[in-house]
Motif scaffolding. Structure first.
Motif, PDB file in Angstrom:
ATOM      1  N   GLU A   1      15.838 -16.515 -29.252  1.00 47.24           N
ATOM      2  CA  GLU A   1      15.037 -16.518 -28.066  1.00 47.24           C
ATOM      3  C   GLU A   1      15.273 -15.535 -26.888  1.00 47.24           C
ATOM      4  O   GLU A   1      15.155 -14.509 -26.657  1.00 47.24           O
ATOM      5  N   ALA A   2      16.748 -15.542 -26.696  1.00 46.82           N
ATOM      6  CA  ALA A   2      17.840 -14.909 -25.738  1.00 46.82           C
ATOM      7  C   ALA A   2      17.747 -13.645 -26.773  1.00 46.82           C
ATOM      8  O   ALA A   2      17.783 -12.737 -26.052  1.00 46.82           O
ATOM      9  N   LEU A   3      17.965 -13.892 -27.813  1.00 48.85           N
ATOM     10  CA  LEU A   3      18.065 -12.430 -28.583  1.00 48.85           C
ATOM     11  C   LEU A   3      16.231 -11.626 -27.872  1.00 48.85           C
ATOM     12  O   LEU A   3      17.088 -10.056 -28.413  1.00 48.85           O
ATOM     13  N   GLU A   4      15.753 -12.242 -28.706  1.00 45.55           N
ATOM     14  CA  GLU A   4      14.787 -11.566 -28.415  1.00 45.55           C
ATOM     15  C   GLU A   4      13.828 -10.928 -27.267  1.00 45.55           C
ATOM     16  O   GLU A   4      13.466  -9.618 -27.622  1.00 45.55           O
ATOM     17  N   ARG A   5      14.345 -11.611 -25.926  1.00 47.27           N
ATOM     18  CA  ARG A   5      14.418 -11.220 -24.897  1.00 47.27           C
ATOM     19  C   ARG A   5      15.206  -9.742 -24.338  1.00 47.27           C
ATOM     20  O   ARG A   5      15.106  -8.826 -24.193  1.00 47.27           O
ATOM     21  N   ALA A   6      16.438  -9.881 -24.843  1.00 44.16           N
ATOM     22  CA  ALA A   6      17.149  -8.973 -24.225  1.00 44.16           C
ATOM     23  C   ALA A   6      16.758  -7.617 -25.503  1.00 44.16           C
ATOM     24  O   ALA A   6      16.911  -6.244 -24.944  1.00 44.16           O
ATOM     25  N   ALA A   7      16.746  -7.464 -26.859  1.00 47.97           N
ATOM     26  CA  ALA A   7      15.529  -6.671 -27.219  1.00 47.97           C
ATOM     27  C   ALA A   7      14.633  -5.995 -26.906  1.00 47.97           C
ATOM     28  O   ALA A   7      14.271  -4.956 -26.673  1.00 47.97           O
ATOM     29  N   ALA A   8      13.975  -6.717 -26.461  1.00 45.16           N
ATOM     30  CA  ALA A   8      12.772  -6.274 -25.145  1.00 45.16           C
ATOM     31  C   ALA A   8      12.801  -5.850 -24.096  1.00 45.16           C
ATOM     32  O   ALA A   8      12.094  -5.301 -23.299  1.00 45.16           O
ATOM     33  N   LEU A   9      14.035  -5.799 -23.307  1.00 47.30           N
ATOM     34  CA  LEU A   9      13.987  -5.789 -21.617  1.00 47.30           C
ATOM     35  C   LEU A   9      14.702  -4.080 -21.532  1.00 47.30           C
ATOM     36  O   LEU A   9      14.879  -3.193 -22.679  1.00 47.30           O
ATOM     37  N   ARG A  10      13.639  -3.276 -20.234  1.00 53.14           N
ATOM     38  CA  ARG A  10      13.630  -2.585 -20.173  1.00 53.14           C
ATOM     39  C   ARG A  10      13.904  -2.067 -18.302  1.00 53.14           C
ATOM     40  O   ARG A  10      14.268  -3.576 -17.598  1.00 53.14           O
ATOM     41  N   GLY A  11      14.893  -1.642 -17.820  1.00 50.57           N
ATOM     42  CA  GLY A  11      15.042  -1.231 -16.769  1.00 50.57           C
ATOM     43  C   GLY A  11      16.505  -1.911 -16.838  1.00 50.57           C
ATOM     44  O   GLY A  11      17.218  -1.806 -17.506  1.00 50.57           O
ATOM     45  N   LEU A  12      16.722  -3.058 -15.505  1.00 53.05           N
ATOM     46  CA  LEU A  12      17.996  -3.286 -15.334  1.00 53.05           C
ATOM     47  C   LEU A  12      18.337  -5.271 -15.709  1.00 53.05           C
ATOM     48  O   LEU A  12      17.837  -6.472 -15.067  1.00 53.05           O
ATOM     49  N   GLY A  13      17.169  -5.301 -16.590  1.00 55.41           N
ATOM     50  CA  GLY A  13      17.356  -6.399 -16.863  1.00 55.41           C
ATOM     51  C   GLY A  13      18.684  -7.053 -17.935  1.00 55.41           C
ATOM     52  O   GLY A  13      18.645  -5.929 -18.960  1.00 55.41           O
ATOM     53  N   HIS A  14      19.033  -8.372 -17.557  1.00 54.23           N
ATOM     54  CA  HIS A  14      19.577  -8.746 -18.246  1.00 54.23           C
ATOM     55  C   HIS A  14      19.341 -10.038 -19.162  1.00 54.23           C
ATOM     56  O   HIS A  14      18.588 -10.603 -18.049  1.00 54.23           O
ATOM     57  N   VAL A  15      20.299 -10.718 -19.998  1.00 54.10           N
ATOM     58  CA  VAL A  15      20.397 -11.989 -20.387  1.00 54.10           C
ATOM     59  C   VAL A  15      21.094 -12.551 -20.685  1.00 54.10           C
ATOM     60  O   VAL A  15      22.393 -11.691 -20.550  1.00 54.10           O
ATOM     61  N   VAL A  16      21.285 -13.783 -20.105  1.00 51.68           N
ATOM     62  CA  VAL A  16      22.781 -14.349 -20.142  1.00 51.68           C
ATOM     63  C   VAL A  16      22.665 -15.634 -21.349  1.00 51.68           C
ATOM     64  O   VAL A  16      21.659 -16.449 -20.753  1.00 51.68           O
ATOM     65  N   VAL A  17      23.405 -16.226 -22.134  1.00 50.87           N
ATOM     66  CA  VAL A  17      23.548 -17.167 -23.118  1.00 50.87           C
ATOM     67  C   VAL A  17      24.681 -17.940 -22.532  1.00 50.87           C
ATOM     68  O   VAL A  17      25.539 -17.485 -21.665  1.00 50.87           O
ATOM     69  N   LEU A  18      24.019 -19.050 -21.238  1.00 50.78           N
ATOM     70  CA  LEU A  18      25.286 -20.129 -21.122  1.00 50.78           C
ATOM     71  C   LEU A  18      25.096 -21.707 -21.951  1.00 50.78           C
ATOM     72  O   LEU A  18      24.976 -21.502 -22.615  1.00 50.78           O
ATOM     73  N   PRO A  19      26.220 -21.872 -21.923  1.00 49.70           N
ATOM     74  CA  PRO A  19      26.425 -23.234 -22.922  1.00 49.70           C
ATOM     75  C   PRO A  19      25.009 -24.510 -22.198  1.00 49.70           C
ATOM     76  O   PRO A  19      24.214 -24.092 -21.150  1.00 49.70           O
ATOM     77  N   ASN A  20      24.919 -24.842 -23.297  1.00 49.44           N
ATOM     78  CA  ASN A  20      23.745 -25.952 -23.150  1.00 49.44           C
ATOM     79  C   ASN A  20      23.117 -26.527 -22.518  1.00 49.44           C
ATOM     80  O   ASN A  20      22.430 -26.672 -21.839  1.00 49.44           O
ATOM     81  N   ASP A  21      24.314 -26.807 -21.576  1.00 50.87           N
ATOM     82  CA  ASP A  21      23.764 -28.185 -20.195  1.00 50.87           C
ATOM     83  C   ASP A  21      24.077 -27.382 -18.992  1.00 50.87           C
ATOM     84  O   ASP A  21      23.871 -28.198 -18.273  1.00 50.87           O
ATOM     85  N   SER A  22      23.974 -25.923 -19.137  1.00 48.53           N
ATOM     86  CA  SER A  22      24.332 -25.324 -17.921  1.00 48.53           C
ATOM     87  C   SER A  22      23.101 -24.379 -17.282  1.00 48.53           C
ATOM     88  O   SER A  22      22.841 -23.949 -16.566  1.00 48.53           O
ATOM     89  N   ALA A  23      22.419 -23.963 -18.169  1.00 44.90           N
ATOM     90  CA  ALA A  23      21.606 -22.474 -18.082  1.00 44.90           C
ATOM     91  C   ALA A  23      20.380 -23.202 -17.461  1.00 44.90           C
ATOM     92  O   ALA A  23      19.792 -24.652 -17.487  1.00 44.90           O
ATOM     93  N   SER A  24      19.318 -22.200 -16.693  1.00 47.66           N
ATOM     94  CA  SER A  24      18.335 -23.515 -15.683  1.00 47.66           C
ATOM     95  C   SER A  24      17.054 -22.963 -16.281  1.00 47.66           C
ATOM     96  O   SER A  24      17.042 -21.467 -16.836  1.00 47.66           O
TER      97      SER A  24
END
Length: 93
Positions: free
Chosen positions: A70-93
């Protein structure tokens, strides 16, 4: 402008065509830099902490590692100043 400076930062894979006659006659300095100075990130962080840098226009999406697809799909669709951050499983919000 006369006596100005053109700073080119980053990289590119095509030739850069410049009007040499204008550059010479106008006494324009051309300077290239591949990356940022070593202290640039420290200065940028200090600006953000002090409120001198408005980060409201940056769209950040956090994903836990187990949602990497899902993170990679979101990153591929980003435009402008969007960023995707992948975190350890227990720390993402």
């Amino acid at each position: 402008r006369w006596g100005g400076r053109l700073v080119i930062q980053g990289s590119m894979d095509v030739p850069l065509e410049l009007p040499y006659g204008d550059v010479m006659v106008r006494d324009i300095e051309i300077r290239g830099a591949f990356m940022y100075p070593r202290d640039a990130f420290r200065k940028l962080a200090a600006m953000a902490r002090s409120g001198g840098l408005d980060l409201d226009c940056v769209d950040v999406h956090s994903f836990p590692l187990d949602r990497i697809t899902e993170a990679l799909e979101r990153a591929a669709a980003l435009r402008g100043l969007g960023h995707v951050v992948v975190l350890p499983n227990d720390s993402a919000s």
